[in-house]
Design a protein around this motif. Structure first.
Motif, PDB file in Angstrom:
ATOM      1  N   ILE A 181       0.998  -1.172   0.002  1.00  0.00           N
ATOM      2  CA  ILE A 181      -0.178   0.080  -0.028  1.00  0.00           C
ATOM      3  C   ILE A 181       0.921   1.314  -0.065  1.00  0.00           C
ATOM      4  N   LEU A 182       1.965   1.297   0.760  1.00  0.00           N
ATOM      5  CA  LEU A 182       2.808   2.569   0.870  1.00  0.00           C
ATOM      6  C   LEU A 182       3.434   2.751  -0.432  1.00  0.00           C
ATOM      7  N   GLU A 183       3.976   1.666  -1.126  1.00  0.00           N
ATOM      8  CA  GLU A 183       4.448   1.674  -2.447  1.00  0.00           C
ATOM      9  C   GLU A 183       3.543   2.217  -3.736  1.00  0.00           C
ATOM     10  N   ASN A 240       5.909  10.555   1.352  1.00  0.00           N
ATOM     11  CA  ASN A 240       5.033  10.231   0.140  1.00  0.00           C
ATOM     12  C   ASN A 240       4.561   8.829   0.426  1.00  0.00           C
ATOM     13  N   ALA A 241       4.952   7.853   0.933  1.00  0.00           N
ATOM     14  CA  ALA A 241       4.428   6.710   1.317  1.00  0.00           C
ATOM     15  C   ALA A 241       3.301   6.649   1.984  1.00  0.00           C
ATOM     16  N   ALA A 242       3.544   7.594   3.212  1.00  0.00           N
ATOM     17  CA  ALA A 242       2.191   7.885   3.905  1.00  0.00           C
ATOM     18  C   ALA A 242       1.059   8.312   3.495  1.00  0.00           C
ATOM     19  N   ILE A 243       1.432   9.358   2.523  1.00  0.00           N
ATOM     20  CA  ILE A 243       0.310   9.939   1.647  1.00  0.00           C
ATOM     21  C   ILE A 243      -0.532   8.764   0.590  1.00  0.00           C
ATOM     22  N   ASN A 244       0.368   7.932   0.194  1.00  0.00           N
ATOM     23  CA  ASN A 244      -0.213   6.538  -0.329  1.00  0.00           C
ATOM     24  C   ASN A 244      -1.118   5.957   0.440  1.00  0.00           C
ATOM     25  N   PHE A 245      -0.803   5.718   1.748  1.00  0.00           N
ATOM     26  CA  PHE A 245      -1.349   5.153   2.868  1.00  0.00           C
ATOM     27  C   PHE A 245      -2.806   5.784   3.046  1.00  0.00           C
TER      28      PHE A 245
END
Length: 862
Positions: free
Chosen positions: A528-530, A667-672
């Protein structure tokens, strides 16, 4: 509210406990222990009481007991659950450390200016400026210094040039750093170095971690308070001169910190018994009497608080150089009840590993004691039945225990209490099955819930966002926004409001803690993060059109899941598809006004239409990631932080490796966060399908837009006539790109990016379009919401959640459901700015143009 009898003990800061009723006239001066992400102290902001309430007694398998009203929430592995919804066999979370009874210390001056008569006046002034001279026994700083002196006595060193060293594991050194800061000094970063050792001819390497203070004032103050100076083995130090004058809980601060440094951790002696925890010292022959006196003074304190110790052992050791040394050792008697008293009232400080192990030991010993108590009662009943003439065969059938146990109880008699059964686990086996969380809570099972009469009950409220506290050992009480449109009208919805709000509340997880729309493991969280919303699409939680109407199509290319800590991923795996708490919400709204017909049509909006607004972020994963990097920034860029007007502005310099790592993690947290909102939207579609009995596609439940809040992004902007790449930090702001901007989705590029501005749950929200002047004036940004005018603390003083909820329903036909009345009070309409005025400013400046206004129908909150 109003849920606990007056004799319920509340755990306060510095290891004190006090009956809740006694907080009535002093709650605003106290801090209660809260089980948040960690165990922390939080100011108390509210005290309430009520007479003649029905209460129930809860008992657990470990013998813990508490009385509470039926509506009192308990923390469980699934979040807060009211007592009336719990049953025998359910698990609750407890924090077994109970602390010592609170008592007002005698006030006296511990250190005064006269004690520094021979010191540099500048050093004295530095202590006075920090309000440390004179230092009184009732000062809060003194309590922190007691811990630091106690630990330093065990595992610290006085160095040259004012250097004062502490040695521990990194996580424990962080706690030491916090207390050094709290008394006004600046600790160093955490140092690490490899050390070589040789014992009995065996060589091995260890990593040593340390923190130091370079303040001469801090060093002199610690020495005046009793920290040994010079070689401890040769020193004649005992406990500090003032030790006997302290309250027991203050003595425990010093002693438990010393034990954190020097005492052995709980461990199995053999199978079902534990070793006695021991602390030892080496002293030269000349200093041995002082060392024994030190041990006697500690033993006397432990005896005063009900903890028995073994006789102090004194024996010769191998000589060191030319001087003979004596080893002194003090142990805690390993009787189960004695160890329970010790671990639950004194224990260890500044040592998470020992504290964690002591909690496991507490739960093991309490479980064993409960089992033995039950077997004792069975033995008593069996003997009584036999004396009354009941045949042994009939007695055996009455109890689910070994038949031989019944026979021995009836025929042989017993000397003392029985042993636990043969299948009772050993301590090491038990530890493998028990988990202690970062906040020092662990789960235990409810064995009984019984009515316990009526009495006056009380409650407190804390300022911490976890909104809980520890009572009798029990734990009690990045974001963005997306809008989904539908083809339903307000007429279609009327009559379904109650059913809809209840169904949404039941099916969309909200509040603190774990629980999401889907269950994921760490591997899935990393995916999910990626990948962001692509993951949701592949797993059946999205359709292609959802990605096209999401900022960045729901995926940040710069995301780097490897830069997110394991702890953050663990927190995130149980929260995928959940609202969380605070100002996050899911709201069903109706469109009341269209201000721009062309843009309204482009956005698919018309008057009286039903839309759904979802406001939430990356939950515990994002919060943990922020905390992780703030700590790294503090360690690596302390000099930069010291120059800032507010430490909340902490940042890593652009171009540094830490900045790049943080950007990848963010940015990974934004994806989450995008996936989180996508799953909530998907679940909302399913709820609407059940309530209105038709597929969501027929109701045209389509994503209008998802825009992120509170993030930083690399963007190209023109400054002083030249285009360049910049980090744009939108804190309390949201993106508002104008028509024609290439990053606006194609479907909206001719009219500008949709901008969603939530207001309060009593005032409505707005849909704007990015304005023509946004790039010129605000780097393509506008406000991200109405903004608060009142703190959460003040809101809960001024508003009563149930009253707010009832008024919204009765006067405005807005149906609200939340995890607690306190949440509703915190989010009352009156605590927010006038959203109409906020939007008017944006519209007149040309940074965000008004398109439509919406008004709440149903609202669910954490």
């Amino acid at each position: 509210m109003n849920c606990l009898p007056g004799d319920t003990d509340v755990l306060l800061e510095f290891g004190r406990r006090i009956p809740i009723e006694e907080l009535r006239n002093r709650f605003e001066d106290e801090r209660a222990i809260v089980a948040g992400d960690e165990s922390v102290a939080s100011p108390i902001q509210l005290f309430t009481e009520r007479e003649n309430a029905a209460v129930y007694e809860v008992e657990t398998e470990t013998g813990d007991r508490i009385r509470a009203t039926a509506d009192h929430p308990f923390l469980t592995p699934d979040g807060m659950v009211e007592l009336e919804a719990l049953s025998e066999g359910d698990d609750v979370l407890v924090q077994p450390f109970r602390g010592l009874e609170d008592e007002e210390p005698d006030e006296f001056t511990v250190v005064s200016k006269d004690d520094f008569a021979d010191e540099n006046p500048q050093l004295v002034r530095s202590l006075e400026d920090r309000n440390l001279l004179p230092l009184k026994s009732t000062d809060e700083a003194f309590n922190r210094l007691l811990k630091l002196v106690g630990f330093h006595t065990g595992d610290g060193a006085i160095g040259h040039g004012g250097q004062t060293w502490f040695y521990a594991e990194p996580e424990d050194l962080e706690s030491i750093q916090e207390d050094i800061r709290a008394v006004g000094f600046t600790p160093s970063k955490i140092y690490e170095r490899e050390r070589s050792h040789e014992i009995d001819g065996n060589s091995f390497e260890t990593t040593e971690y340390s923190v130091r203070s370079s303040s001469k004032g801090f060093q002199k103050l610690l020495c005046e308070l009793g920290a040994p100076d010079g070689r401890k083995i040769e020193s004649e130090f005992t406990t500090p001169w003032y030790f006997d004058r302290l309250a027991d809980w203050q003595k425990a601060l010093y002693v438990s910190a010393y034990f954190g440094a020097e005492m052995s951790a709980p461990s199995a002696q053999h199978d079902k018994n534990l070793y006695c925890p021991k602390v030892s010292q080496n002293r030269t022959v000349d200093a041995a009497d002082a060392g024994e006196q030190f041990m006697r003074e500690i033993a006397a304190f432990l005896e005063d608080v009900g903890v028995e110790t073994n006789r102090i052992e004194r024996f010769e050791t191998d000589s060191r150089g030319k001087r003979e040394t004596i080893r002194l050792r003090l142990g805690i008697k390993n009787d189960s009840k004695n160890l329970i008293r010790f671990f639950s009232t004194v224990g260890y400080r500044y040592n998470r590993q020992k504290r964690t192990q002591s909690i496991k030991a507490l739960q093991y010993l309490k479980t064993k004691e409960a089992v033995i108590d039950r077997r004792s009662e069975i033995a008593r009943q069996a003997k009584a039945m036999a004396d009354g003439g009941t045949p042994v065969t009939d007695i055996k059938s009455q109890f689910d225990v070994n038949e031989r146990f019944i026979e021995r109880s009836v025929w042989s008699g017993r000397n003392g209490r029985p042993r636990p059964p043969a299948d009772f686990p050993g301590f090491e086996e038990y530890c493998e099955t028990v988990t202690v969380d970062e906040n020092l809570t662990t789960r235990t099972r409810i064995s009984a819930i019984e009515r316990a009469g009526e009495c006056s009950v009380y409650d407190i409220g804390v300022t911490h966002e976890a909104h809980n506290f520890i009572a009798d050992g029990f734990v009690v009480s990045n974001c963005g926004v997306r809008m989904m449109r539908t083809n339903l009208t307000y007429d279609d919805l009327q009559g379904h409001e109650e059913e809809l709000v209840n169904s949404l509340f039941a099916n969309v997880p909200s509040g603190l803690g774990k629980g999401g729309v889907v269950e994921t493991d760490v591997d899935e969280v990393e995916e999910i993060l990626e990948r962001g919303v692509e993951w949701a699409l592949e797993n059946g939680h999205a359709v292609e059109e959802d990605l096209l109407c999401c900022e960045d199509e729901g995926h940040r290319e710069e995301a780097d899941a490897s830069k997110i800590s394991q702890k953050a991923k663990e927190r995130g795996k149980g929260q995928v598809g959940s609202l969380g708490s605070g100002n996050h919400f899911l709201e069903v709204q109706r469109v009341t006004d269209i201000f721009d017909d062309e843009r309204g049509a482009a956005f698919g909006l018309e008057e009286d239409q039903i839309v759904v607004l979802i406001h939430c972020g990356s939950r515990g994963l994002g919060h943990q990631t922020c905390n992780d990097y703030l700590r790294k920034i503090e360690k690596q860029h302390q000099g930069l932080l010291n120059q800032l007007p507010d430490r909340e502005l902490a940042a890593a310099p652009a171009g540094s490796q830490l900045a790049e790592d943080y950007y990848g993690a963010m940015n990974a947290a934004i994806n989450f966060a995008w996936v989180n909102r996508q799953l909530i939207m998907h679940r909302t579609r399913q709820v609407f399908e059940r309530v209105f009995d038709r597929p969501w596609q027929e109701m045209e439940m389509e994503l209008l837009y998802d825009v992120a809040h509170n993030i930083a992004k690399k963007e190209t902007h023109e400054v002083d006539g030249e285009a360049g790449e910049y980090f744009v930090h939108r804190k309390g702001a949201t993106r508002a790109f104008p028509a024609g901007h290439p990053e606006v989705p194609a479907v909206y590029r001719d009219v500008g990016q949709p901008v969603i501005i939530p207001g309060s749950m009593g005032a409505g929200s707005y849909v704007l379009a990015g304005g023509d002047r946004s790039m010129e004036l605000t780097f393509g940004s506008t406000a991200h919401g109405a903004g608060r005018v009142m703190s959460r603390t003040q809101a809960k003083k001024d508003y009563w959640g149930e009253d707010v909820r009832d008024e919204l329903r009765d006067q405005q036909q807005i149906f609200v459901k939340a995890q607690s009345g306190a949440t509703v009070a915190e989010e009352a309409p009156g605590v927010y700015k006038d959203v109409d005025e906020v939007v008017r400013v944006s519209d007149e400046l040309g940074i965000g143009d008004k398109v439509a206004r919406t008004f709440p129908v149903c609202n669910i909150k954490g």
